[in-house]
Design a protein around this motif. Structure first.
Motif, PDB file in Angstrom:
ATOM      1  N   LYS A 295       1.035  -1.459   0.089  1.00  0.00           N
ATOM      2  CA  LYS A 295       0.363  -0.386   0.415  1.00  0.00           C
ATOM      3  C   LYS A 295       1.261   1.453   0.044  1.00  0.00           C
ATOM      4  CE  LYS A 295      -4.053  -1.899   2.356  1.00  0.00           C
ATOM      5  NZ  LYS A 295      -4.184  -2.156   3.858  1.00  0.00           N
ATOM      6  N   ALA A 296       2.136   1.192   0.934  1.00  0.00           N
ATOM      7  CA  ALA A 296       2.594   2.193   1.143  1.00  0.00           C
ATOM      8  C   ALA A 296       3.412   2.673   0.060  1.00  0.00           C
ATOM      9  CB  ALA A 296       4.171   2.419   1.827  1.00  0.00           C
ATOM     10  N   ALA A 297       3.931   1.423  -1.135  1.00  0.00           N
ATOM     11  CA  ALA A 297       4.744   1.754  -2.083  1.00  0.00           C
ATOM     12  C   ALA A 297       3.554   2.197  -3.113  1.00  0.00           C
ATOM     13  CB  ALA A 297       5.512   0.446  -3.014  1.00  0.00           C
ATOM     14  N   VAL A 298       2.640   1.440  -3.615  1.00  0.00           N
ATOM     15  CA  VAL A 298       1.429   2.473  -4.927  1.00  0.00           C
ATOM     16  C   VAL A 298       0.838   3.506  -4.425  1.00  0.00           C
ATOM     17  CG1 VAL A 298       1.440   0.059  -5.510  1.00  0.00           C
ATOM     18  CG2 VAL A 298      -0.175   0.581  -4.760  1.00  0.00           C
ATOM     19  N   THR A 299       0.256   3.617  -2.920  1.00  0.00           N
ATOM     20  CA  THR A 299      -0.151   4.732  -2.664  1.00  0.00           C
ATOM     21  C   THR A 299       0.201   6.220  -1.780  1.00  0.00           C
ATOM     22  OG1 THR A 299      -1.429   4.427  -0.927  1.00  0.00           O
ATOM     23  CG2 THR A 299      -2.702   3.126  -2.901  1.00  0.00           C
TER      24      THR A 299
ATOM     25  N   ARG B  20      -9.644   0.637  -2.089  1.00  0.00           N
ATOM     26  CA  ARG B  20      -9.969   1.368  -2.696  1.00  0.00           C
ATOM     27  C   ARG B  20      -8.929   2.184  -3.858  1.00  0.00           C
ATOM     28  NH1 ARG B  20     -12.256   6.188  -3.463  1.00  0.00           N
ATOM     29  NH2 ARG B  20     -12.080   6.539  -1.014  1.00  0.00           N
ATOM     30  N   GLN B  21      -8.576   2.885  -2.943  1.00  0.00           N
ATOM     31  CA  GLN B  21      -7.656   3.525  -3.090  1.00  0.00           C
ATOM     32  C   GLN B  21      -6.546   2.986  -3.730  1.00  0.00           C
ATOM     33  OE1 GLN B  21      -7.296   5.203   1.405  1.00  0.00           O
ATOM     34  NE2 GLN B  21      -6.712   7.130   0.028  1.00  0.00           N
ATOM     35  N   VAL B  22      -6.334   1.094  -3.650  1.00  0.00           N
ATOM     36  CA  VAL B  22      -4.869   0.772  -4.356  1.00  0.00           C
ATOM     37  C   VAL B  22      -5.306   0.023  -5.092  1.00  0.00           C
ATOM     38  CG1 VAL B  22      -4.392  -1.798  -4.302  1.00  0.00           C
ATOM     39  CG2 VAL B  22      -4.050  -0.142  -1.543  1.00  0.00           C
ATOM     40  N   THR B  23      -6.932   0.201  -5.827  1.00  0.00           N
ATOM     41  CA  THR B  23      -7.279  -0.121  -7.197  1.00  0.00           C
ATOM     42  C   THR B  23      -7.252   0.601  -7.799  1.00  0.00           C
ATOM     43  OG1 THR B  23      -9.218  -1.596  -6.264  1.00  0.00           O
ATOM     44  CG2 THR B  23      -9.587  -1.093  -8.522  1.00  0.00           C
ATOM     45  N   ALA B  24      -7.656   2.427  -7.820  1.00  0.00           N
ATOM     46  CA  ALA B  24      -7.650   3.582  -8.451  1.00  0.00           C
ATOM     47  C   ALA B  24      -6.234   3.691  -8.549  1.00  0.00           C
ATOM     48  CB  ALA B  24      -8.211   4.191  -7.507  1.00  0.00           C
ATOM     49  N   MET B  25      -5.020   3.467  -8.141  1.00  0.00           N
ATOM     50  CA  MET B  25      -3.519   3.734  -8.152  1.00  0.00           C
ATOM     51  C   MET B  25      -3.026   3.468  -9.305  1.00  0.00           C
ATOM     52  SD  MET B  25      -2.730   6.795  -6.986  1.00  0.00           S
ATOM     53  CE  MET B  25      -1.232   6.633  -7.685  1.00  0.00           C
TER      54      MET B  25
ATOM     55  N   ALA C  37       3.206  -6.842  -7.297  1.00  0.00           N
ATOM     56  CA  ALA C  37       4.027  -6.621  -8.781  1.00  0.00           C
ATOM     57  C   ALA C  37       5.151  -5.395  -8.895  1.00  0.00           C
ATOM     58  CB  ALA C  37       3.420  -7.174  -9.774  1.00  0.00           C
ATOM     59  N   VAL C  38       3.878  -4.425  -9.263  1.00  0.00           N
ATOM     60  CA  VAL C  38       4.499  -3.009  -8.817  1.00  0.00           C
ATOM     61  C   VAL C  38       5.113  -2.564  -7.868  1.00  0.00           C
ATOM     62  CG1 VAL C  38       3.898  -0.043  -9.035  1.00  0.00           C
ATOM     63  CG2 VAL C  38       2.625  -1.946 -10.012  1.00  0.00           C
ATOM     64  N   CYS C  39       4.997  -2.944  -6.532  1.00  0.00           N
ATOM     65  CA  CYS C  39       5.711  -2.393  -5.196  1.00  0.00           C
ATOM     66  C   CYS C  39       7.426  -3.342  -5.938  1.00  0.00           C
ATOM     67  CB  CYS C  39       5.020  -2.957  -4.029  1.00  0.00           C
ATOM     68  SG  CYS C  39       5.528  -2.973  -2.783  1.00  0.00           S
ATOM     69  N   HIS C  40       7.039  -4.504  -6.426  1.00  0.00           N
ATOM     70  CA  HIS C  40       8.524  -5.467  -6.070  1.00  0.00           C
ATOM     71  C   HIS C  40       9.071  -4.235  -7.176  1.00  0.00           C
ATOM     72  CE1 HIS C  40      10.798  -8.736  -5.400  1.00  0.00           C
ATOM     73  NE2 HIS C  40      11.485  -7.946  -6.678  1.00  0.00           N
ATOM     74  N   CYS C  41       8.641  -4.211  -8.561  1.00  0.00           N
ATOM     75  CA  CYS C  41       9.626  -3.262  -9.481  1.00  0.00           C
ATOM     76  C   CYS C  41      10.207  -2.403  -8.695  1.00  0.00           C
ATOM     77  CB  CYS C  41       8.933  -2.890 -10.627  1.00  0.00           C
ATOM     78  SG  CYS C  41       7.786  -3.776 -11.908  1.00  0.00           S
ATOM     79  N   TRP C  42       9.445  -2.165  -7.799  1.00  0.00           N
ATOM     80  CA  TRP C  42      10.165  -0.302  -6.736  1.00  0.00           C
ATOM     81  C   TRP C  42      11.236  -1.020  -5.675  1.00  0.00           C
ATOM     82  CZ3 TRP C  42       4.783   2.547  -6.864  1.00  0.00           C
ATOM     83  CH2 TRP C  42       4.563   3.306  -7.994  1.00  0.00           C
TER      84      TRP C  42
END
Lengths: 189, 189
Positions: A109-113, A121-126, A149-154
């Protein structure tokens, strides 16, 4: 770097593939949710999840598999099913020769939002925005798998640097101890 | 019937093989404990457990694998590791084409000692006696794996009878509903 993110679960197991294209760049590849019936016997459910992960690895050829680290705050029954599924996912990935990374829900959550306590809802939106999707991935488990997966890329490159720094420091400490031990023995013995 | 009993755990995973020789007869075949270091990464621990179970299946050719059903009353961290290991054990057994049965700790204790709340010492003593061992299996995880296998030798046939009775009753109910539906439609439609 191609990442297969897996949000493990017996009833719904989210699978999402994302390419990290350098820096903060991420590109959507695929997403799906494997469902198994709560009326099926546990072993058949684990088999279905294992087969699906194996199929996704064969189809999408990820470089790494990122799995949600099970968290103890949820309902205990759910946690056990999630842990059983997570163990199966990690085993299948490792047997396919892939590194497996675990991220907690709040790290994702911290990585993507930007906020560890963001809601679904916020995670899905981001995730929808970051990956430039035309519509939000449904259900939440699909969005969670992509977020992982996005979190791991970062986070992945940073974690690797930390792991190699730790290994280097452990090696230096080992050499230091060996020198001390040799000095304590003295030249005469 | 040859049973491989598995007491799953990341730090110590008990493996015990017992032959059910008819009625209450049981014969000891093998016992061991797989240990993985708490300093190793989770995935490597799961791989080691999966490999060990696979090796034991290949070596001892059991007809069924009996696994301890994870229970929610313990420490949550331990439960999660146990559940991850248990998921891996069930998957490996199922992929080897073997049926997997789960028994709770109290079912196992009740089967071998007659008391669902027996302590580890009592379970070890009864397993030692039932299998005619010259010394008690150590550590407790080894004794627990053998107790699971003994429990399955005794409960397994009963569970199979119950499962087939349930399947038969479900089939009768299905036919009954089908007849009712046909009658409701009436002969004219």
């Amino acid at each position: 770097m191609r990442v297969l993110g897996v949000d493990p679960g017996l009833t719904r197991c989210g699978l999402g593939v994302v390419d990290g294209t350098g820096g903060r760049g991420v590109r959507f590849v695929a997403v799906d949710v494997v469902r198994t019936s709560s009326e099926a016997v546990l072993t058949d459910r684990l088999l279905a999840i294992g087969d699906a992960v194996e199929r996704w690895i064969a189809t999408h050829r990820p470089d790494v598999v990122a799995v949600e680290r099970v968290f103890s705050q949820q309902n205990v029954r759910t946690v056990m099913g999630t842990a059983q599924a997570g163990g199966v996912v990690a085993l299948i990935a490792a047997r396919a020769g892939l590194p497996v990374a675990f991220h907690t829900p709040s790290e994702v959550k911290a990585a993507v939002t930007g906020a560890g306590r963001a809601d679904k809802r916020q995670v899905t939106a981001m995730v929808t925005r970051l990956l430039g999707l035309t519509e939000p991935p449904r259900p939440a488990d699909a969005a969670d798998a992509l977020a992982l997966a996005v979190c791991h890329c970062w986070r992945g490159p940073m974690l690797e640097r930390m792991a190699s720094a730790q290994a280097r420091s452990a090696e230096l400490a080992r050499r230091h101890r060996a020198r001390l031990a040799a000095a304590a023995k003295g030249p005469g013995r």
